[in-house]
Design a protein around this motif. Sequence first.
Motif, PDB file in Angstrom:
ATOM      1  N   ASP A  41      38.267  15.149-119.564  1.00 24.99           N
ATOM      2  CA  ASP A  41      39.443  14.299-119.757  1.00 24.99           C
ATOM      3  C   ASP A  41      40.196  14.141-118.446  1.00 24.99           C
ATOM      4  OD1 ASP A  41      38.715  14.581-122.350  1.00 24.99           O
ATOM      5  OD2 ASP A  41      40.191  16.143-122.793  1.00 24.99           O
ATOM      6  N   VAL A  42      39.828  14.935-117.463  1.00 19.45           N
ATOM      7  CA  VAL A  42      40.554  14.925-116.197  1.00 19.45           C
ATOM      8  C   VAL A  42      39.966  13.819-115.326  1.00 19.45           C
ATOM      9  CG1 VAL A  42      41.225  16.297-114.206  1.00 19.45           C
ATOM     10  CG2 VAL A  42      40.877  17.418-116.412  1.00 19.45           C
ATOM     11  N   PRO A  43      40.753  12.781-115.022  1.00 14.80           N
ATOM     12  CA  PRO A  43      40.179  11.630-114.318  1.00 14.80           C
ATOM     13  C   PRO A  43      39.695  11.966-112.916  1.00 14.80           C
ATOM     14  CG  PRO A  43      42.569  11.416-114.537  1.00 14.80           C
ATOM     15  CD  PRO A  43      42.166  12.586-115.363  1.00 14.80           C
ATOM     16  N   TRP A  44      40.227  13.008-112.325  1.00 15.02           N
ATOM     17  CA  TRP A  44      39.846  13.242-110.938  1.00 15.02           C
ATOM     18  C   TRP A  44      38.808  14.338-110.747  1.00 15.02           C
ATOM     19  CZ3 TRP A  44      42.141  17.967-109.521  1.00 15.02           C
ATOM     20  CH2 TRP A  44      43.201  18.370-110.327  1.00 15.02           C
ATOM     21  N   ILE A  45      38.143  14.722-111.836  1.00 11.86           N
ATOM     22  CA  ILE A  45      37.049  15.672-111.637  1.00 11.86           C
ATOM     23  C   ILE A  45      35.784  14.893-111.290  1.00 11.86           C
ATOM     24  CG2 ILE A  45      36.460  15.812-114.095  1.00 11.86           C
ATOM     25  CD1 ILE A  45      35.824  18.843-113.428  1.00 11.86           C
ATOM     26  N   ASP A  60      37.997  15.211-107.016  1.00 14.50           N
ATOM     27  CA  ASP A  60      38.189  14.108-106.095  1.00 14.50           C
ATOM     28  C   ASP A  60      39.633  14.184-105.609  1.00 14.50           C
ATOM     29  OD1 ASP A  60      38.689  11.687-104.875  1.00 14.50           O
ATOM     30  OD2 ASP A  60      37.356  10.591-106.233  1.00 14.50           O
ATOM     31  N   LEU A  61      39.801  14.742-104.426  1.00 14.01           N
ATOM     32  CA  LEU A  61      41.139  14.999-103.912  1.00 14.01           C
ATOM     33  C   LEU A  61      41.935  13.708-103.764  1.00 14.01           C
ATOM     34  CD1 LEU A  61      43.065  17.142-102.900  1.00 14.01           C
ATOM     35  CD2 LEU A  61      42.085  16.895-100.630  1.00 14.01           C
ATOM     36  N   ALA A  62      41.280  12.642-103.318  1.00 12.03           N
ATOM     37  CA  ALA A  62      41.995  11.381-103.106  1.00 12.03           C
ATOM     38  C   ALA A  62      42.645  10.908-104.400  1.00 12.03           C
ATOM     39  CB  ALA A  62      41.040  10.319-102.567  1.00 12.03           C
ATOM     40  N   SER A  63      41.896  10.912-105.501  1.00  9.77           N
ATOM     41  CA  SER A  63      42.505  10.419-106.734  1.00  9.77           C
ATOM     42  C   SER A  63      43.504  11.438-107.283  1.00  9.77           C
ATOM     43  CB  SER A  63      41.451  10.040-107.779  1.00  9.77           C
ATOM     44  OG  SER A  63      40.752  11.161-108.205  1.00  9.77           O
ATOM     45  N   ARG A  64      43.323  12.716-106.990  1.00 11.41           N
ATOM     46  CA  ARG A  64      44.280  13.719-107.451  1.00 11.41           C
ATOM     47  C   ARG A  64      45.645  13.500-106.810  1.00 11.41           C
ATOM     48  NH1 ARG A  64      47.714  16.200-109.974  1.00 11.41           N
ATOM     49  NH2 ARG A  64      47.902  18.456-109.922  1.00 11.41           N
ATOM     50  N   GLY A  70      39.468   4.547-100.411  1.00 10.24           N
ATOM     51  CA  GLY A  70      38.573   3.402-100.232  1.00 10.24           C
ATOM     52  C   GLY A  70      37.127   3.855-100.246  1.00 10.24           C
ATOM     53  N   ASP A  71      36.367   3.380 -99.278  1.00  5.97           N
ATOM     54  CA  ASP A  71      34.972   3.795 -99.223  1.00  5.97           C
ATOM     55  C   ASP A  71      34.824   4.868 -98.146  1.00  5.97           C
ATOM     56  OD1 ASP A  71      35.568   2.151 -97.157  1.00  5.97           O
ATOM     57  OD2 ASP A  71      34.078   0.616 -97.647  1.00  5.97           O
ATOM     58  N   ALA A  72      35.751   5.806 -98.174  1.00  2.89           N
ATOM     59  CA  ALA A  72      35.719   6.885 -97.191  1.00  2.89           C
ATOM     60  C   ALA A  72      34.398   7.634 -97.295  1.00  2.89           C
ATOM     61  CB  ALA A  72      36.892   7.837 -97.430  1.00  2.89           C
ATOM     62  N   GLU A  73      33.934   8.092 -96.159  1.00  3.31           N
ATOM     63  CA  GLU A  73      32.733   8.916 -96.138  1.00  3.31           C
ATOM     64  C   GLU A  73      33.117  10.322 -96.565  1.00  3.31           C
ATOM     65  OE1 GLU A  73      29.391   8.424 -94.920  1.00  3.31           O
ATOM     66  OE2 GLU A  73      30.025   6.404 -95.457  1.00  3.31           O
ATOM     67  N   VAL A  91      36.211  16.155 -99.303  1.00  3.72           N
ATOM     68  CA  VAL A  91      36.972  15.646 -98.160  1.00  3.72           C
ATOM     69  C   VAL A  91      36.028  14.903 -97.215  1.00  3.72           C
ATOM     70  CG1 VAL A  91      38.589  17.583 -98.345  1.00  3.72           C
ATOM     71  CG2 VAL A  91      36.714  17.710 -96.684  1.00  3.72           C
ATOM     72  N   GLY A  92      36.624  14.227 -96.239  1.00  8.19           N
ATOM     73  CA  GLY A  92      35.801  13.515 -95.270  1.00  8.19           C
ATOM     74  C   GLY A  92      35.130  14.501 -94.346  1.00  8.19           C
TER      75      GLY A  92
END
Length: 147
Positions: A41-45, A60-64, A70-73, A91-92
């Motif tokens: 249920d956690v969207p950022w897992i 997913d740290l960015a969405s957290r 974006g399309d970060a590497e 992370v990048g």
Amino acid sequence: MSDTSSQQLVVFSLGSEEYALPIGSVHEIIRFSEPRSVASDVPWIRGVIGLRGKIIPIYDLASRIGIDAGDAEFGKIVIVETGTGQAGVVVGDVEEVLTVTAEQLEAVPSADLQTIESIAKIGDRLVILLNPEGLFAGSGVDELAAA
């Protein structure tokens, strides 16, 4: 005069920004590999990985923290001690370990205090220091780790 209030931070990139975690909460850094997805249920897992016989949830740290990477590497996964177990954040790249003093850290007035501890001013760089406990609060790390 010795400044006892310095701390070491692990600095990493995410998109075009720099973030950091206190070195004491970073367990290890591994090369990115796509986690196996899990129903959550956690969207950022992002999923889970197996690491030395343990199942580690990967976030997913960015969405957290609500940024668009974006399309970060994604090059690395930082494995963090959460207090109740371990979890990974995508992370990048991990850039360096820096020592900062209390004077270089400033509170962030409007920040989500659960995830952001302060901002470190390092020369002309601003590095956002994340709060490792708050980052994973209510994220289901405990349930996943116990599963």
